[in-house]
Design a protein around this motif. Structure first.
Motif, PDB file in Angstrom:
ATOM      1  N   PHE A 143      -2.702   1.931  -4.633  1.00 55.75           N
ATOM      2  CA  PHE A 143      -2.287   2.915  -4.293  1.00 55.75           C
ATOM      3  C   PHE A 143      -3.468   4.401  -3.841  1.00 55.75           C
ATOM      4  O   PHE A 143      -4.800   3.877  -5.000  1.00 55.75           O
ATOM      5  N   ILE A 144      -3.338   4.713  -2.273  1.00 53.93           N
ATOM      6  CA  ILE A 144      -4.324   4.684  -2.484  1.00 53.93           C
ATOM      7  C   ILE A 144      -4.285   6.867  -3.011  1.00 53.93           C
ATOM      8  O   ILE A 144      -3.109   7.496  -2.553  1.00 53.93           O
ATOM      9  N   GLN A 145      -5.477   7.667  -3.927  1.00 48.90           N
ATOM     10  CA  GLN A 145      -5.093   8.948  -4.049  1.00 48.90           C
ATOM     11  C   GLN A 145      -5.238   9.799  -3.024  1.00 48.90           C
ATOM     12  O   GLN A 145      -5.796   9.768  -2.024  1.00 48.90           O
ATOM     13  N   PRO A 146      -4.639  10.782  -2.948  1.00 51.40           N
ATOM     14  CA  PRO A 146      -4.406  11.612  -1.633  1.00 51.40           C
ATOM     15  C   PRO A 146      -5.807  12.647  -1.795  1.00 51.40           C
ATOM     16  O   PRO A 146      -5.763  13.344  -3.195  1.00 51.40           O
ATOM     17  N   GLN A 195       6.003   5.233  -5.977  1.00 48.33           N
ATOM     18  CA  GLN A 195       5.345   4.438  -6.486  1.00 48.33           C
ATOM     19  C   GLN A 195       5.880   3.307  -7.671  1.00 48.33           C
ATOM     20  O   GLN A 195       4.867   1.934  -7.857  1.00 48.33           O
ATOM     21  N   GLN A 249       2.456  16.610  -2.540  1.00 50.58           N
ATOM     22  CA  GLN A 249       2.179  16.034  -2.681  1.00 50.58           C
ATOM     23  C   GLN A 249       3.323  14.967  -4.127  1.00 50.58           C
ATOM     24  O   GLN A 249       1.975  13.923  -5.041  1.00 50.58           O
ATOM     25  N   VAL A 299       0.619  -0.910   0.175  1.00 52.68           N
ATOM     26  CA  VAL A 299      -0.120  -0.144   0.156  1.00 52.68           C
ATOM     27  C   VAL A 299       0.712   1.546   0.065  1.00 52.68           C
ATOM     28  O   VAL A 299       1.837   1.488   0.834  1.00 52.68           O
ATOM     29  N   GLY A 351       0.250   5.226   0.543  1.00 57.27           N
ATOM     30  CA  GLY A 351      -0.664   6.677  -0.013  1.00 57.27           C
ATOM     31  C   GLY A 351       0.123   8.289   0.738  1.00 57.27           C
ATOM     32  O   GLY A 351       0.534   7.342   1.446  1.00 57.27           O
ATOM     33  N   TRP A 352      -0.690   9.306   0.582  1.00 55.38           N
ATOM     34  CA  TRP A 352      -0.061  10.056   1.220  1.00 55.38           C
ATOM     35  C   TRP A 352      -0.784  10.833   2.532  1.00 55.38           C
ATOM     36  O   TRP A 352      -2.377  10.144   2.695  1.00 55.38           O
ATOM     37  N   GLN A 353      -0.371  11.190   3.958  1.00 58.72           N
ATOM     38  CA  GLN A 353      -0.741  11.366   5.258  1.00 58.72           C
ATOM     39  C   GLN A 353      -0.998  12.421   5.396  1.00 58.72           C
ATOM     40  O   GLN A 353       0.673  13.682   4.878  1.00 58.72           O
ATOM     41  N   TRP A 366       4.382  10.475   1.903  1.00 60.78           N
ATOM     42  CA  TRP A 366       4.130   9.397   1.378  1.00 60.78           C
ATOM     43  C   TRP A 366       4.201   8.480   2.262  1.00 60.78           C
ATOM     44  O   TRP A 366       6.147   8.335   2.283  1.00 60.78           O
TER      45      TRP A 366
END
Length: 381
Positions: free
Chosen positions: A128-131, A112, A104, A65, A67-69, A75
């Protein structure tokens, strides 16, 4: 060789179709490695991630996984572990690497690529979690354009006043032409009436006019000519003293990155370097806060330790119709001292203070007092 750097002095080597995690400067020691048979790592990595020392099979990994936090603007790349492995360690998430990226977009491609290669070798899905898109901050409420007039003063950014020519980047508070004409009219008016009283008194004393021997308000009317002479002298003294005070008072205050200076036609009367200025205070007494009617206003530079330098005084009751308050503005119900920003100004003097505070590079404070009967009523509610 394809090597991608990550935070905390980590780098991922993707050369030869592999996936190896190193600590920068120690390429001999592989911290972790993704293979077709599972995920392997050294004891240091296992202890930090609470993982079994023998490694993880691909059956214990459900996803890779990325993702952006928002909280740390990074990332994050990691493994989503199966419940059988997650329960003993208390979490299904096992982080592999992170990339600080407030925008981002700076490291998303590298992160990625690292994640997709690990998922390919481990034969697990890559997710991939889109921000969420970054919402730009609301634009600051603009300040009114110059010049700005507050009673007998005007804030300007160009021109020549009191023998001083404003330079680029300077602001100045100057006395308005209306104020100068009003001072001139008052002085000439007093001189005119002094001449009238003097002429009437002298003519009375030198003519054959017979004054009555008794009067109602003044028992002895013969003192009237001498009273006229006294009034004439008083008007002349008061008129010239007022004229003298106007000439000697501050008629120009300049502001720039070096500080503030107060001038009259004779030169500099006072100076406050930027290093001595702590903040700018705009003090106002509202006669009717709901209608923004201010009966008294002052602008002072705070020098620290309770010491202030007076910059200007409003000197007239102002209705402040030229400045529109913010949409959420509420009339003050109590006396208060609060920070003043572009989103909160509601009077001409507050707008002037924000212009000057921005030029001096100091914070601006609003010191509000209420005095009208309506405001006193609001306090009691």
């Amino acid at each position: 060789m394809t090597v991608i750097s990550a935070a905390n002095n980590l780098s991922i080597d993707l050369s030869a179709g592999g996936w190896r995690l190193y600590l920068d400067g120690s390429r001999e020691v592989v911290l972790a490695e993704a293979t077709t048979s599972g995920f392997k790592y050294d004891p240091v990595f296992a202890k930090a991630r609470l993982l079994p020392l023998e490694g993880i099979t691909t059956k214990a990994i459900e996803q890779v996984v990325l993702g952006w936090q928002k909280s740390d603007e990074c990332w994050h790349l990691g493994l989503l572990l199966a419940p059988s492995l997650a329960d003993p360690r208390g979490s299904r998430w096992c982080e592999l690497a992170r990339w600080p990226d407030p925008d981002q977009t700076l490291f998303v491609d590298q992160a990625q690529e690292v994640g997709e290669r690990a998922a390919l070798l481990l034969d697990v899905p890559f997710y991939f979690i889109q921000p969420e898109p970054i919402t730009p901050p609301a634009p600051l409420r603009p300040l009114p354009d110059l010049p700005l007039t507050v009673g007998a003063w005007q804030l300007v950014s160009a021109g020549s006043y009191a023998g001083q020519t404003l330079q680029a980047g300077q602001l100045a508070l100057v006395r308005t032409p209306q104020w100068q004409r009003a001072v001139q009219r008052r002085w000439l008016s007093r001189v005119f009436w002094a001449i009238v009283y003097l002429a009437v008194s002298v003519l009375t004393l030198t003519s054959d006019i017979n004054l009555p021997n008794a009067g109602t308000l003044i028992p002895n009317p013969h003192v009237l000519p001498y009273l006229g002479l006294l009034i004439s002298a008083g008007l002349l003294i008061y008129g010239f003293s007022e004229r003298w005070r106007a000439l000697k008072s501050v008629s120009l205050v300049t502001f720039d990155g070096r500080g503030a200076k107060g001038f009259n036609r004779a030169g500099v009367l006072w100076e406050v370097p930027t290093a001595d200025a702590r903040s700018l205070y705009v003090s106002e007494v509202f006669k009717n806060a709901r209608r923004r009617v201010v009966e008294h206003g002052e602008l002072n530079i705070h020098l620290g330790g309770g010491v202030f330098r007076r910059v200007m005084q409003q000197e007239a009751v102002l209705s402040n119709h030229s400045v529109q308050p913010p949409n959420d503005w509420q009339p003050p119900r109590t006396d208060q001292v609060v920070p003043l920003t572009c989103d909160h100004y509601a009077t001409d003097l507050q707008a002037v203070a924000l212009h000057i505070g921005e030029r001096l590079g100091v914070p601006v404070w609003s010191d509000v007092r209420t005095s009208g009967w309506f405001d006193q009523f609001l306090r009691m509610r």
